[in-house]
Design an enzyme around this catalytic site. Sequence first.
Site, PDB file in Angstrom:
ATOM      1  CG  ASP A 153      -7.895  -5.548   5.067  1.00 50.56           C
ATOM      2  OD1 ASP A 153      -7.375  -5.769   6.166  1.00 50.56           O
ATOM      3  OD2 ASP A 153      -7.729  -4.388   4.516  1.00 50.56           O
ATOM      4  CD  GLU A 212      -9.792  -1.317   8.313  1.00 49.04           C
ATOM      5  OE1 GLU A 212      -9.113  -1.766   8.925  1.00 49.04           O
ATOM      6  OE2 GLU A 212      -9.759  -0.897   7.025  1.00 49.04           O
ATOM      7  CD  GLU A 266      -3.011  -1.223   2.200  1.00 51.80           C
ATOM      8  OE1 GLU A 266      -2.670  -0.643   3.091  1.00 51.80           O
ATOM      9  OE2 GLU A 266      -3.965  -1.777   2.022  1.00 51.80           O
TER      10      GLU A 266
END
Length: 621
Positions: free
Chosen positions: A329, A357, A254
């Site tokens: 993820d 998240e 990323e």
Amino acid sequence: MKHILLSLFALFTTISVHAEDGHQLWLRYQPVNKAKVLCDSKSATIQIAKQELETYYNGAQIALKLDATMPDDDGYRFDGSTLSARREAGLLYGTYALLRGDMNMESHPAYDLRLLNHWDNLDGSIERGYAGESIFWKIENAQLSTFNAQLIEEYARANASIGINGTVLNNVNASPKMLTTPYLKEVKKIADILRPYHIKVYLSINFATPMALGDTKTADPLDKSVAKWWQKKAKEIYKLIPDFGGFLVKANSEGQPGPGDYKRTHADGANMLADALKPYKGIVMWRCFVYGANHKGEDRVKQAVSEFKPLDGQFRDNVILQTKNGPLDFQPREPYSPIFDQIKQTPNMVELQITQEYLGQSRHLVYLAPMWQEFFSQVNPKQLRGIAGVANIGLDKNWCGHHFSQANWYAFGRLAWNPMLPSDKIAREWLQQTFTRDPQFVNTMAQIMAESREACVDYMMPLGLHHIFKFDHHYGPEPDGFIKSYPLEWCPVYYHKADKQGVGFERSSKGTDAVSQYRKELARTYDNINTCPENLLLWFHHVPWTYKMKDGSTLWESLQFHYNRGVITVETHHNIWHNKMRHYIDEQRWREVDDRLHHQVENAREWRDTCLKYFGQFANE
Ligand code: GCW
């Protein structure tokens, strides 16, 4: 030390008569002040154990004894009058076990490495943090400003009480500034507070730090000046913090720099750092969360194995690979990451995400232990070297934003000690300490907690759907999400692949063949649409809307059933809390949880309505 504990004690006594704000977490012990504690040592750790027992232990007398014959460093034994352990840490863990009423007379941790990972930025913000700013880092008037020492000690105590013994103080998307002297001096101060609680400090590092700080021309791990810079830096760190734990690294992931920028491998990068830390017994935790670099275009869930498997065996012995539980993820449900099947010679650690998240953040009541247990039922805990959890802690008065999110911090610690502990036992333990021992309350809420994760999967992404979140902040549904300028791997449409034939990602041997990364029996099970578990069906297969599920309904009917069931479950949970739980606990926490549950119901309905409307366009065509 003593005065802090005493002031904590004073605080507890005042708080217990007034409203509760959740700041005490599960440590709401009532002072008894009757135990006589016998021990020889005057060390800071033993003094903490002694003070806790003198104040809160409900027996008349207890002896603390260091016993070199105990089988490991952190375990403890209690025979009714003497608490023994090989090291002081074990005595501290044994103390907290006694205070929570644990009747287990002997206990040993499954892992030596039981770490929290804080994704805290140096400006005080927290990546994926939903409970206020960082407890460690703060900028005031453009200057580094120091932390609240008492809060850090409370943090240490809470962690020690559940057996956590290490913490990474900054975001894996790390600033090069982290390793500059002013920041390292802050780290030293934090380490000094955590040390008596046997919590080691670790740092995330930016791989290009020496170059970013202008000290070297490159960050190439095979360049001598670079290796030298890291050796010097290690020396500086260990001079300040002799028991510093080591580095956590996110590289070539990323947008982060890494050895790949110089055509070097992850092993080249990790080994260079490992060599710098080795003289001081430090470790490198190298993350496998890597995609979109060397294997661009390949199914994202396959890329970590493609990248790391060829390197297995090439890492120094103080390198550990750290991998998220699932290959994508931190989704509400994923199969486990096949890295754990494929990497055999390098030690592995699992990274779990405590901060929610993708599971409603700190606005939904979702108890994560059942999800983590699902992982441990697929990956043998014994094959792991350690365990890390991405923390959900911030400056909010109640630490975690949602009172029930505290349960996830607690459960993480308990599972890091013993991954085989049933999630229901942990939930009950936590409820009793955090709210009340009243069995009506505990039974009802333990049940709600047990159902909460599956409910979340149902109203967000049932049957193996994944990553259909709103962009960037990952809160709420966006199944039609597609942004041309974004990598495809960030777009929901890439993951569900809905069309008029069906929905789901074909990862069988007929598709990307991600199934082949799993151990043989499972690869076969996942590959076949008829044997693939239905809760992962759309993860592994593109399935026709009219496909017959095991209960006879069509896929489309089943999808509707799950979305509706998820919503009904949280509506029921909210009704129970709203109508039945109020008189068991303090008004403040009851109201705060009630508000959040109310919101959760609305958000769950939004998920259901948005997703069924979107998928319905294809299914009903
Ligand atoms: O889950 C994703 C998050 C990023 C995070 C990244 C990672 C720290 O959305 O915020 O960055 O994973 O784990 O590196």
